[in-house]
Scaffold this motif. Structure first.
Motif, PDB file in Angstrom:
ATOM      1  N   VAL A 251       1.341   6.855  -6.834  1.00  9.37           N
ATOM      2  CA  VAL A 251       0.319   7.878  -7.041  1.00  9.37           C
ATOM      3  C   VAL A 251       0.909   9.260  -6.801  1.00  9.37           C
ATOM      4  O   VAL A 251       0.714  10.183  -7.597  1.00  9.37           O
ATOM      5  N   GLN A 252       1.667   9.417  -5.725  1.00  2.65           N
ATOM      6  CA  GLN A 252       2.268  10.709  -5.401  1.00  2.65           C
ATOM      7  C   GLN A 252       3.240  11.160  -6.489  1.00  2.65           C
ATOM      8  O   GLN A 252       3.258  12.339  -6.865  1.00  2.65           O
ATOM      9  N   ASP A 253       4.045  10.246  -7.023  1.00  5.18           N
ATOM     10  CA  ASP A 253       4.975  10.589  -8.111  1.00  5.18           C
ATOM     11  C   ASP A 253       4.220  11.087  -9.326  1.00  5.18           C
ATOM     12  O   ASP A 253       4.601  12.076  -9.966  1.00  5.18           O
ATOM     13  N   SER A 254       3.143  10.404  -9.669  1.00  5.59           N
ATOM     14  CA  SER A 254       2.342  10.786 -10.826  1.00  5.59           C
ATOM     15  C   SER A 254       1.694  12.155 -10.616  1.00  5.59           C
ATOM     16  O   SER A 254       1.678  12.994 -11.526  1.00  5.59           O
TER      17      SER A 254
ATOM     18  N   ILE B 132      -4.295   6.235 -15.281  1.00  8.85           N
ATOM     19  CA  ILE B 132      -5.560   6.388 -14.556  1.00  8.85           C
ATOM     20  C   ILE B 132      -5.689   7.811 -14.012  1.00  8.85           C
ATOM     21  O   ILE B 132      -6.740   8.446 -14.151  1.00  8.85           O
ATOM     22  N   ILE B 133      -4.629   8.317 -13.429  1.00 10.01           N
ATOM     23  CA  ILE B 133      -4.673   9.671 -12.868  1.00 10.01           C
ATOM     24  C   ILE B 133      -4.851  10.704 -13.966  1.00 10.01           C
ATOM     25  O   ILE B 133      -5.623  11.654 -13.822  1.00 10.01           O
ATOM     26  N   VAL B 134      -4.169  10.521 -15.100  1.00 12.52           N
ATOM     27  CA  VAL B 134      -4.329  11.452 -16.225  1.00 12.52           C
ATOM     28  C   VAL B 134      -5.781  11.452 -16.698  1.00 12.52           C
ATOM     29  O   VAL B 134      -6.367  12.511 -16.951  1.00 12.52           O
TER      30      VAL B 134
ATOM     31  N   ALA C 274       0.832  -1.202   0.000  1.00 12.19           N
ATOM     32  CA  ALA C 274       0.000   0.000   0.000  1.00 12.19           C
ATOM     33  C   ALA C 274       0.870   1.257   0.000  1.00 12.19           C
ATOM     34  O   ALA C 274       0.553   2.239  -0.680  1.00 12.19           O
ATOM     35  N   ALA C 275       1.972   1.238   0.754  1.00 14.10           N
ATOM     36  CA  ALA C 275       2.868   2.395   0.792  1.00 14.10           C
ATOM     37  C   ALA C 275       3.557   2.595  -0.548  1.00 14.10           C
ATOM     38  O   ALA C 275       3.702   3.733  -1.018  1.00 14.10           O
ATOM     39  N   VAL C 276       3.980   1.514  -1.183  1.00 14.48           N
ATOM     40  CA  VAL C 276       4.609   1.602  -2.503  1.00 14.48           C
ATOM     41  C   VAL C 276       3.607   2.151  -3.512  1.00 14.48           C
ATOM     42  O   VAL C 276       3.938   3.020  -4.327  1.00 14.48           O
TER      43      VAL C 276
ATOM     44  N   ARG D 218       2.910  -1.121 -13.349  1.00 14.35           N
ATOM     45  CA  ARG D 218       1.957  -0.529 -12.401  1.00 14.35           C
ATOM     46  C   ARG D 218       2.101   0.994 -12.371  1.00 14.35           C
ATOM     47  O   ARG D 218       1.110   1.714 -12.345  1.00 14.35           O
ATOM     48  N   ALA D 219       3.340   1.488 -12.396  1.00 16.73           N
ATOM     49  CA  ALA D 219       3.567   2.938 -12.379  1.00 16.73           C
ATOM     50  C   ALA D 219       2.966   3.598 -13.611  1.00 16.73           C
ATOM     51  O   ALA D 219       2.319   4.645 -13.516  1.00 16.73           O
ATOM     52  N   LEU D 220       3.141   2.989 -14.768  1.00 19.21           N
ATOM     53  CA  LEU D 220       2.579   3.534 -16.004  1.00 19.21           C
ATOM     54  C   LEU D 220       1.051   3.494 -15.966  1.00 19.21           C
ATOM     55  O   LEU D 220       0.382   4.462 -16.348  1.00 19.21           O
TER      56      LEU D 220
END
Length: 156
Positions: free
Chosen positions: A47-50, A129-131, A40-42, A122-124
């Motif tokens: 999310v924070q990086d994005s 999703i955020i975009v 969950a922290a990772v 996952r990062a991509l």
């Protein structure tokens, strides 16, 4: 009759040594090692990086709350049987600002983790999703929010 050695305490007090006399075990990994960081922290860091990448381009996102929830709420109320049978499980959501609270963008961790295999993938996926959610909130196309949307390069 009288024993010269007092009985040892058998209560649930703290143990100072293990039964072989070698001391108690230490932690499996020190806190600085990634092994001790929860999934969950990772995910929250992804999310924070994005969000930080997008805030450089869109400063008004500083007023938006970004949340990470484990799973989306069940559709259709309290009956969990077949709640998502007719529709797909959402990966994220957006709530417009009201006088009571600022705009909110939510990313659902478990559905995203299930659909991805590696951390890079996952990062991509999280960034896409955020975009999409930011584009919906701002009323723009995802490509105008982030020109590299859908391109495959996750670096800034």
């Amino acid at each position: 009759m009288d024993s010269p050695v007092p009985p040892s305490p058998t209560g649930p007090g703290p143990r100072r040594r293990d039964r072989h006399g070698r001391g108690m075990r230490g932690p499996v990994a020190p806190p600085q090692v990634p092994l001790s960081v929860s999934r969950a922290a990772v995910f929250g860091d992804l999310v924070q990086d994005s969000v930080e990448r997008l805030e450089r381009r869109w400063p008004q996102l500083a007023e938006v709350d970004f949340l990470v929830l484990d799973v989306p709420p069940a559709a259709g109320g309290g009956d969990d049987s077949g709640a998502w049978a007719d529709e797909s499980v959402p990966l994220g959501g957006v709530t417009a600002a009201t006088s009571a609270h600022p705009a909110r963008i939510v990313v659902y961790r478990r559905p995203v983790e299930i659909r991805t295999k590696s951390r890079d993938e996952r990062a991509l996926f999280v960034h896409e999703i955020i975009v999409e959610q930011v584009a919906e909130l701002l009323g723009l196309a995802p490509e105008s929010v982030d020109p590299r949307y859908g391109g495959g390069d996750g670096q800034d």
